[in-house]
Design a protein around this motif. Structure first.
Motif, PDB file in Angstrom:
ATOM      1  N   VAL A 228       0.837  -1.208   0.000  1.00 32.93           N
ATOM      2  CA  VAL A 228       0.000   0.000   0.000  1.00 32.93           C
ATOM      3  C   VAL A 228       0.866   1.250   0.000  1.00 32.93           C
ATOM      4  CG1 VAL A 228      -1.691   1.309   1.332  1.00 32.93           C
ATOM      5  CG2 VAL A 228      -1.939  -1.172   1.112  1.00 32.93           C
ATOM      6  N   TRP A 229       1.886   1.272   0.851  1.00 37.76           N
ATOM      7  CA  TRP A 229       2.678   2.488   1.011  1.00 37.76           C
ATOM      8  C   TRP A 229       3.650   2.691  -0.146  1.00 37.76           C
ATOM      9  CZ3 TRP A 229       0.038   5.075   4.171  1.00 37.76           C
ATOM     10  CH2 TRP A 229      -0.611   4.449   5.235  1.00 37.76           C
ATOM     11  N   VAL A 230       4.274   1.621  -0.643  1.00 34.36           N
ATOM     12  CA  VAL A 230       5.243   1.794  -1.730  1.00 34.36           C
ATOM     13  C   VAL A 230       4.555   2.086  -3.058  1.00 34.36           C
ATOM     14  CG1 VAL A 230       6.932   0.310  -0.590  1.00 34.36           C
ATOM     15  CG2 VAL A 230       5.370  -0.684  -2.264  1.00 34.36           C
ATOM     16  N   THR A 231       3.272   1.809  -3.140  1.00 35.42           N
ATOM     17  CA  THR A 231       2.529   2.116  -4.368  1.00 35.42           C
ATOM     18  C   THR A 231       1.876   3.485  -4.298  1.00 35.42           C
ATOM     19  OG1 THR A 231       2.031  -0.235  -4.688  1.00 35.42           O
ATOM     20  CG2 THR A 231       0.709   1.340  -5.930  1.00 35.42           C
ATOM     21  N   VAL A 232       1.173   3.768  -3.207  1.00 37.54           N
ATOM     22  CA  VAL A 232       0.353   4.977  -3.134  1.00 37.54           C
ATOM     23  C   VAL A 232       1.170   6.228  -2.825  1.00 37.54           C
ATOM     24  CG1 VAL A 232      -1.572   6.082  -1.933  1.00 37.54           C
ATOM     25  CG2 VAL A 232      -1.676   3.645  -2.484  1.00 37.54           C
ATOM     26  N   LEU A 233       2.076   6.161  -1.858  1.00 40.13           N
ATOM     27  CA  LEU A 233       2.804   7.359  -1.445  1.00 40.13           C
ATOM     28  C   LEU A 233       3.645   7.980  -2.560  1.00 40.13           C
ATOM     29  CD1 LEU A 233       3.974   6.841   2.248  1.00 40.13           C
ATOM     30  CD2 LEU A 233       2.350   8.507   1.345  1.00 40.13           C
ATOM     31  N   PRO A 234       4.443   7.204  -3.316  1.00 36.94           N
ATOM     32  CA  PRO A 234       5.188   7.827  -4.417  1.00 36.94           C
ATOM     33  C   PRO A 234       4.278   8.493  -5.452  1.00 36.94           C
ATOM     34  CG  PRO A 234       6.099   5.674  -3.917  1.00 36.94           C
ATOM     35  CD  PRO A 234       4.822   5.786  -3.148  1.00 36.94           C
ATOM     36  N   LEU A 235       3.154   7.860  -5.753  1.00 34.74           N
ATOM     37  CA  LEU A 235       2.222   8.455  -6.715  1.00 34.74           C
ATOM     38  C   LEU A 235       1.589   9.725  -6.159  1.00 34.74           C
ATOM     39  CD1 LEU A 235       0.476   5.246  -8.119  1.00 34.74           C
ATOM     40  CD2 LEU A 235       2.153   6.715  -9.274  1.00 34.74           C
ATOM     41  N   ALA A 236       1.319   9.751  -4.860  1.00 37.35           N
ATOM     42  CA  ALA A 236       0.762  10.957  -4.236  1.00 37.35           C
ATOM     43  C   ALA A 236       1.768  12.103  -4.289  1.00 37.35           C
ATOM     44  CB  ALA A 236       0.364  10.658  -2.795  1.00 37.35           C
ATOM     45  N   LEU A 237       3.031  11.805  -4.040  1.00 37.73           N
ATOM     46  CA  LEU A 237       4.068  12.838  -4.093  1.00 37.73           C
ATOM     47  C   LEU A 237       4.287  13.305  -5.533  1.00 37.73           C
ATOM     48  CD1 LEU A 237       6.607  11.327  -1.541  1.00 37.73           C
ATOM     49  CD2 LEU A 237       5.102  13.304  -1.199  1.00 37.73           C
ATOM     50  N   LEU A 238       4.231  12.385  -6.482  1.00 37.12           N
ATOM     51  CA  LEU A 238       4.356  12.767  -7.897  1.00 37.12           C
ATOM     52  C   LEU A 238       3.205  13.676  -8.294  1.00 37.12           C
ATOM     53  CD1 LEU A 238       5.556  12.494 -10.754  1.00 37.12           C
ATOM     54  CD2 LEU A 238       4.170  10.418 -11.028  1.00 37.12           C
TER      55      LEU A 238
ATOM     56  N   CYS B 281      -3.110   8.541  -8.291  1.00 40.72           N
ATOM     57  CA  CYS B 281      -3.306   8.033  -6.931  1.00 40.72           C
ATOM     58  C   CYS B 281      -4.440   7.018  -6.851  1.00 40.72           C
ATOM     59  CB  CYS B 281      -3.572   9.182  -5.973  1.00 40.72           C
ATOM     60  SG  CYS B 281      -2.257  10.412  -5.921  1.00 40.72           S
ATOM     61  N   THR B 282      -5.558   7.325  -7.482  1.00 36.54           N
ATOM     62  CA  THR B 282      -6.689   6.408  -7.436  1.00 36.54           C
ATOM     63  C   THR B 282      -6.345   5.079  -8.089  1.00 36.54           C
ATOM     64  OG1 THR B 282      -8.287   8.215  -7.380  1.00 36.54           O
ATOM     65  CG2 THR B 282      -9.077   6.092  -8.140  1.00 36.54           C
ATOM     66  N   LEU B 283      -5.665   5.146  -9.223  1.00 36.80           N
ATOM     67  CA  LEU B 283      -5.213   3.918  -9.872  1.00 36.80           C
ATOM     68  C   LEU B 283      -4.246   3.170  -8.960  1.00 36.80           C
ATOM     69  CD1 LEU B 283      -4.965   1.971 -12.230  1.00 36.80           C
ATOM     70  CD2 LEU B 283      -3.278   3.527 -13.248  1.00 36.80           C
ATOM     71  N   GLY B 284      -3.349   3.898  -8.299  1.00 38.40           N
ATOM     72  CA  GLY B 284      -2.408   3.273  -7.378  1.00 38.40           C
ATOM     73  C   GLY B 284      -3.103   2.569  -6.231  1.00 38.40           C
ATOM     74  N   ILE B 285      -4.183   3.163  -5.730  1.00 35.08           N
ATOM     75  CA  ILE B 285      -4.944   2.531  -4.646  1.00 35.08           C
ATOM     76  C   ILE B 285      -5.561   1.217  -5.126  1.00 35.08           C
ATOM     77  CG2 ILE B 285      -7.024   2.768  -3.227  1.00 35.08           C
ATOM     78  CD1 ILE B 285      -6.361   5.775  -3.039  1.00 35.08           C
ATOM     79  N   GLY B 286      -6.129   1.233  -6.331  1.00 37.14           N
ATOM     80  CA  GLY B 286      -6.704   0.010  -6.880  1.00 37.14           C
ATOM     81  C   GLY B 286      -5.659  -1.078  -7.071  1.00 37.14           C
ATOM     82  N   ILE B 287      -4.475  -0.687  -7.535  1.00 37.48           N
ATOM     83  CA  ILE B 287      -3.391  -1.653  -7.722  1.00 37.48           C
ATOM     84  C   ILE B 287      -2.940  -2.226  -6.383  1.00 37.48           C
ATOM     85  CG2 ILE B 287      -0.966  -1.865  -8.415  1.00 37.48           C
ATOM     86  CD1 ILE B 287      -1.557   0.158 -10.636  1.00 37.48           C
ATOM     87  N   ALA B 288      -2.758  -1.357  -5.404  1.00 38.01           N
ATOM     88  CA  ALA B 288      -2.265  -1.797  -4.092  1.00 38.01           C
ATOM     89  C   ALA B 288      -3.240  -2.737  -3.397  1.00 38.01           C
ATOM     90  CB  ALA B 288      -1.990  -0.583  -3.217  1.00 38.01           C
TER      91      ALA B 288
END
Length: 264
Positions: free
Chosen positions: A21-31, A63-70
Protein backbone atom coordinates in the motif's frame (compact mmCIF):
# COMPACT_ATOMS: atom_id res chain seq x y z
CA UNK A 1 -22.76 -1.36 13.98
CA UNK A 2 -20.35 -2.99 16.44
CA UNK A 3 -19.48 -5.66 13.86
CA UNK A 4 -19.05 -2.99 11.22
CA UNK A 5 -16.76 -0.95 13.47
CA UNK A 6 -14.59 -3.95 14.33
CA UNK A 7 -14.45 -5.06 10.68
CA UNK A 8 -13.56 -1.53 9.63
CA UNK A 9 -10.82 -1.29 12.25
CA UNK A 10 -9.39 -4.72 11.45
CA UNK A 11 -9.33 -4.19 7.68
CA UNK A 12 -7.84 -0.70 8.02
CA UNK A 13 -5.05 -2.00 10.27
CA UNK A 14 -4.32 -4.92 7.96
CA UNK A 15 -4.02 -2.54 5.01
CA UNK A 16 -1.78 -0.21 7.02
CA UNK A 17 0.58 -3.10 7.79
CA UNK A 18 1.01 -4.03 4.15
CA UNK A 19 4.09 -2.61 2.51
CA UNK A 20 2.47 -2.72 -0.94
CA UNK A 21 0.00 0.00 0.00
CA UNK A 22 2.68 2.49 1.01
CA UNK A 23 5.24 1.79 -1.73
CA UNK A 24 2.53 2.12 -4.37
CA UNK A 25 0.35 4.98 -3.13
CA UNK A 26 2.80 7.36 -1.45
CA UNK A 27 5.19 7.83 -4.42
CA UNK A 28 2.22 8.46 -6.71
CA UNK A 29 0.76 10.96 -4.24
CA UNK A 30 4.07 12.84 -4.09
CA UNK A 31 4.36 12.77 -7.90
CA UNK A 32 0.83 14.18 -8.16
CA UNK A 33 1.69 16.95 -5.71
CA UNK A 34 4.81 17.82 -7.70
CA UNK A 35 2.95 17.90 -11.02
CA UNK A 36 0.14 19.96 -9.51
CA UNK A 37 2.66 22.59 -8.42
CA UNK A 38 4.77 22.65 -11.60
CA UNK A 39 2.83 21.39 -14.63
CA UNK A 40 1.68 24.15 -17.03
CA UNK A 41 -1.52 22.16 -17.52
CA UNK A 42 -2.40 23.10 -13.93
CA UNK A 43 -0.52 26.30 -13.23
CA UNK A 44 -1.57 28.05 -16.45
CA UNK A 45 -5.13 28.54 -15.19
CA UNK A 46 -5.69 32.08 -13.92
CA UNK A 47 -8.56 30.92 -11.71
CA UNK A 48 -7.06 29.45 -8.53
CA UNK A 49 -10.12 27.23 -7.93
CA UNK A 50 -9.74 25.83 -11.45
CA UNK A 51 -6.16 24.83 -10.62
CA UNK A 52 -7.38 22.86 -7.61
CA UNK A 53 -10.11 21.19 -9.67
CA UNK A 54 -7.68 20.32 -12.45
CA UNK A 55 -5.24 18.91 -9.89
CA UNK A 56 -7.95 16.45 -8.81
CA UNK A 57 -7.77 14.98 -12.32
CA UNK A 58 -4.14 14.11 -11.60
CA UNK A 59 -5.17 12.59 -8.27
CA UNK A 60 -7.69 10.33 -9.99
CA UNK A 61 -5.22 9.51 -12.75
CA UNK A 62 -2.31 8.40 -10.58
CA UNK A 63 -3.31 8.03 -6.93
CA UNK A 64 -6.69 6.41 -7.44
CA UNK A 65 -5.21 3.92 -9.87
CA UNK A 66 -2.41 3.27 -7.38
CA UNK A 67 -4.94 2.53 -4.65
CA UNK A 68 -6.70 0.01 -6.88
CA UNK A 69 -3.39 -1.65 -7.72
CA UNK A 70 -2.27 -1.80 -4.09
CA UNK A 71 -5.55 -3.32 -2.90
CA UNK A 72 -6.13 -5.72 -5.79
CA UNK A 73 -5.16 -8.68 -3.60
CA UNK A 74 -7.50 -7.58 -0.79
CA UNK A 75 -10.18 -10.23 -1.37
CA UNK A 76 -7.72 -12.93 -2.35
CA UNK A 77 -6.11 -12.64 1.09
CA UNK A 78 -9.56 -13.15 2.58
CA UNK A 79 -9.69 -16.64 1.07
CA UNK A 80 -6.86 -17.77 3.36
CA UNK A 81 -7.72 -15.53 6.31
CA UNK A 82 -8.04 -17.11 9.74
CA UNK A 83 -8.62 -15.78 13.23
CA UNK A 84 -10.30 -12.39 13.36
CA UNK A 85 -12.06 -12.64 9.95
CA UNK A 86 -13.62 -15.96 11.00
CA UNK A 87 -14.65 -14.44 14.33
CA UNK A 88 -16.30 -11.48 12.59
CA UNK A 89 -18.06 -13.82 10.18
CA UNK A 90 -19.49 -15.76 13.12
CA UNK A 91 -21.18 -12.67 14.57
CA UNK A 92 -24.92 -12.17 14.16
CA UNK A 93 -24.64 -9.07 11.99
CA UNK A 94 -25.79 -8.82 8.40
CA UNK A 95 -23.24 -9.95 5.80
CA UNK A 96 -23.67 -6.62 4.01
CA UNK A 97 -22.49 -4.77 7.11
CA UNK A 98 -19.32 -6.84 7.36
CA UNK A 99 -18.55 -6.73 3.65
CA UNK A 100 -18.97 -2.95 3.63
CA UNK A 101 -16.30 -2.76 6.31
CA UNK A 102 -13.94 -4.83 4.19
CA UNK A 103 -14.19 -2.23 1.42
CA UNK A 104 -14.21 0.97 3.48
CA UNK A 105 -11.42 0.02 5.91
CA UNK A 106 -8.59 -0.53 3.38
CA UNK A 107 -9.89 2.33 1.25
CA UNK A 108 -9.64 4.83 4.10
CA UNK A 109 -6.11 3.64 4.93
CA UNK A 110 -4.87 3.99 1.36
CA UNK A 111 -6.76 7.20 0.58
CA UNK A 112 -5.79 8.95 3.82
CA UNK A 113 -2.33 10.24 2.82
CA UNK A 114 -3.59 11.15 -0.64
CA UNK A 115 -6.41 13.24 0.85
CA UNK A 116 -4.06 14.96 3.29
CA UNK A 117 -1.56 15.94 0.58
CA UNK A 118 -4.30 17.09 -1.80
CA UNK A 119 -6.01 19.23 0.83
CA UNK A 120 -2.62 20.62 1.81
CA UNK A 121 -2.13 21.63 -1.81
CA UNK A 122 -5.63 23.16 -1.99
CA UNK A 123 -5.07 25.05 1.26
CA UNK A 124 -1.74 26.40 -0.01
CA UNK A 125 -3.35 27.59 -3.24
CA UNK A 126 -6.08 29.28 -1.18
CA UNK A 127 -3.53 31.01 1.04
CA UNK A 128 -1.44 32.24 -1.89
CA UNK A 129 -4.48 33.45 -3.85
CA UNK A 130 -6.16 35.07 -0.86
CA UNK A 131 -9.49 33.31 -1.36
CA UNK A 132 -11.07 30.20 0.20
CA UNK A 133 -12.48 29.10 -3.18
CA UNK A 134 -9.60 26.69 -4.02
CA UNK A 135 -9.96 24.93 -0.68
CA UNK A 136 -13.72 24.63 -1.19
CA UNK A 137 -13.07 23.30 -4.67
CA UNK A 138 -10.65 20.76 -3.21
CA UNK A 139 -13.14 19.51 -0.62
CA UNK A 140 -15.83 19.11 -3.30
CA UNK A 141 -13.41 17.29 -5.60
CA UNK A 142 -12.34 14.96 -2.81
CA UNK A 143 -15.89 14.06 -1.78
CA UNK A 144 -17.61 13.83 -5.17
CA UNK A 145 -14.84 12.69 -7.52
CA UNK A 146 -11.77 11.27 -5.77
CA UNK A 147 -13.54 9.21 -3.08
CA UNK A 148 -16.05 7.56 -5.50
CA UNK A 149 -13.30 6.87 -8.03
CA UNK A 150 -11.04 5.35 -5.38
CA UNK A 151 -13.89 3.16 -4.11
CA UNK A 152 -14.57 1.95 -7.65
CA UNK A 153 -10.89 1.21 -8.34
CA UNK A 154 -10.67 -0.70 -5.05
CA UNK A 155 -13.80 -2.76 -5.75
CA UNK A 156 -12.86 -3.46 -9.37
CA UNK A 157 -9.29 -4.38 -8.43
CA UNK A 158 -10.56 -6.72 -5.70
CA UNK A 159 -12.95 -8.43 -8.13
CA UNK A 160 -10.24 -8.90 -10.76
CA UNK A 161 -7.87 -10.13 -8.05
CA UNK A 162 -10.09 -13.12 -7.19
CA UNK A 163 -10.84 -13.95 -10.83
CA UNK A 164 -7.22 -14.19 -12.00
CA UNK A 165 -3.64 -14.01 -10.71
CA UNK A 166 -3.05 -10.75 -8.87
CA UNK A 167 -0.23 -9.62 -11.18
CA UNK A 168 -2.51 -10.08 -14.20
CA UNK A 169 -5.37 -8.34 -12.39
CA UNK A 170 -3.19 -5.32 -11.68
CA UNK A 171 -2.08 -5.08 -15.29
CA UNK A 172 -5.65 -5.39 -16.54
CA UNK A 173 -6.78 -2.74 -14.06
CA UNK A 174 -4.25 -0.29 -15.52
CA UNK A 175 -5.55 -0.94 -19.05
CA UNK A 176 -9.19 -0.57 -17.99
CA UNK A 177 -8.45 2.63 -16.06
CA UNK A 178 -6.66 4.27 -18.98
CA UNK A 179 -9.39 3.17 -21.38
CA UNK A 180 -12.12 4.55 -19.11
CA UNK A 181 -10.36 7.77 -18.12
CA UNK A 182 -7.77 8.85 -20.68
CA UNK A 183 -8.54 7.43 -24.13
CA UNK A 184 -10.59 10.31 -25.62
CA UNK A 185 -12.59 9.68 -28.83
CA UNK A 186 -10.03 11.53 -30.94
CA UNK A 187 -7.28 9.20 -29.68
CA UNK A 188 -8.97 5.82 -29.29
CA UNK A 189 -9.67 3.67 -32.38
CA UNK A 190 -12.30 1.73 -30.38
CA UNK A 191 -15.31 2.95 -28.38
CA UNK A 192 -14.18 4.31 -25.03
CA UNK A 193 -15.78 5.39 -21.77
CA UNK A 194 -13.48 8.40 -21.54
CA UNK A 195 -15.42 11.65 -21.48
CA UNK A 196 -18.76 9.92 -20.97
CA UNK A 197 -21.13 9.73 -18.03
CA UNK A 198 -19.71 6.23 -17.48
CA UNK A 199 -16.15 7.34 -16.82
CA UNK A 200 -14.85 6.89 -13.26
CA UNK A 201 -12.50 9.86 -13.67
CA UNK A 202 -15.20 12.09 -12.19
CA UNK A 203 -14.89 14.76 -14.83
CA UNK A 204 -18.51 15.85 -14.64
CA UNK A 205 -18.56 16.43 -10.84
CA UNK A 206 -15.16 18.15 -11.10
CA UNK A 207 -16.39 20.57 -13.75
CA UNK A 208 -19.82 21.15 -12.18
CA UNK A 209 -18.80 21.43 -8.53
CA UNK A 210 -15.01 21.84 -8.31
CA UNK A 211 -14.38 24.48 -11.01
CA UNK A 212 -12.26 22.16 -13.17
CA UNK A 213 -11.86 23.20 -16.84
CA UNK A 214 -14.79 22.02 -18.98
CA UNK A 215 -12.59 19.82 -21.16
CA UNK A 216 -12.32 17.24 -18.36
CA UNK A 217 -16.01 16.35 -18.63
CA UNK A 218 -16.91 15.41 -22.23
CA UNK A 219 -13.27 15.56 -23.39
CA UNK A 220 -14.40 17.41 -26.51
CA UNK A 221 -16.59 14.48 -27.56
CA UNK A 222 -20.24 14.59 -28.56
CA UNK A 223 -23.24 12.32 -28.20
CA UNK A 224 -25.86 11.33 -25.67
CA UNK A 225 -23.26 9.98 -23.24
CA UNK A 226 -21.11 13.12 -23.53
CA UNK A 227 -23.46 16.00 -22.59
CA UNK A 228 -22.40 19.32 -21.16
CA UNK A 229 -21.41 19.31 -17.52
CA UNK A 230 -23.96 20.61 -15.04
CA UNK A 231 -25.35 19.47 -11.71
CA UNK A 232 -27.70 16.95 -13.34
CA UNK A 233 -25.03 15.25 -15.45
CA UNK A 234 -22.63 15.35 -12.51
CA UNK A 235 -25.17 13.49 -10.38
CA UNK A 236 -25.70 10.94 -13.17
CA UNK A 237 -21.95 10.34 -13.44
CA UNK A 238 -21.64 10.01 -9.67
CA UNK A 239 -24.60 7.62 -9.51
CA UNK A 240 -23.06 5.37 -12.15
CA UNK A 241 -19.68 5.22 -10.40
CA UNK A 242 -21.31 4.38 -7.07
CA UNK A 243 -23.52 1.73 -8.68
CA UNK A 244 -20.58 0.16 -10.52
CA UNK A 245 -18.63 0.12 -7.24
CA UNK A 246 -21.41 -1.73 -5.43
CA UNK A 247 -21.76 -4.26 -8.25
CA UNK A 248 -18.02 -5.02 -8.34
CA UNK A 249 -17.88 -5.23 -4.55
CA UNK A 250 -20.82 -7.63 -4.28
CA UNK A 251 -19.54 -9.81 -7.14
CA UNK A 252 -16.09 -9.95 -5.57
CA UNK A 253 -17.49 -11.18 -2.27
CA UNK A 254 -19.75 -13.70 -3.99
CA UNK A 255 -16.76 -15.17 -5.83
CA UNK A 256 -14.76 -15.20 -2.58
CA UNK A 257 -17.55 -16.98 -0.70
CA UNK A 258 -18.04 -19.57 -3.46
CA UNK A 259 -14.32 -20.35 -3.58
CA UNK A 260 -14.07 -20.54 0.21
CA UNK A 261 -16.96 -23.03 0.40
CA UNK A 262 -15.49 -24.99 -2.50
CA UNK A 263 -12.18 -25.33 -0.68
CA UNK A 264 -13.76 -26.40 2.62
Amino acid sequence: MTSFAWTLRYEALMAARRRTVWVTVLPLALLTLLLSATSPTITAHSDAAARTGAAAVLVNTFCTLGIGIALADRLRHALDARGMPELLTATQSAPLVRTTGTLVGPLLTALGPVAVLYLLYAGTVSALSGTPAPLGSGVAALLFAVLPAAAFATALGGLLGVLMPVAVARGLLVVIWLWACHFPPSFSPVPTATGTLLSPLGGYPLVAWAHAPAVWASREGTGALRPEADSTTALLNLAFVVTATLICHVLGHLVTRIRRHGAS
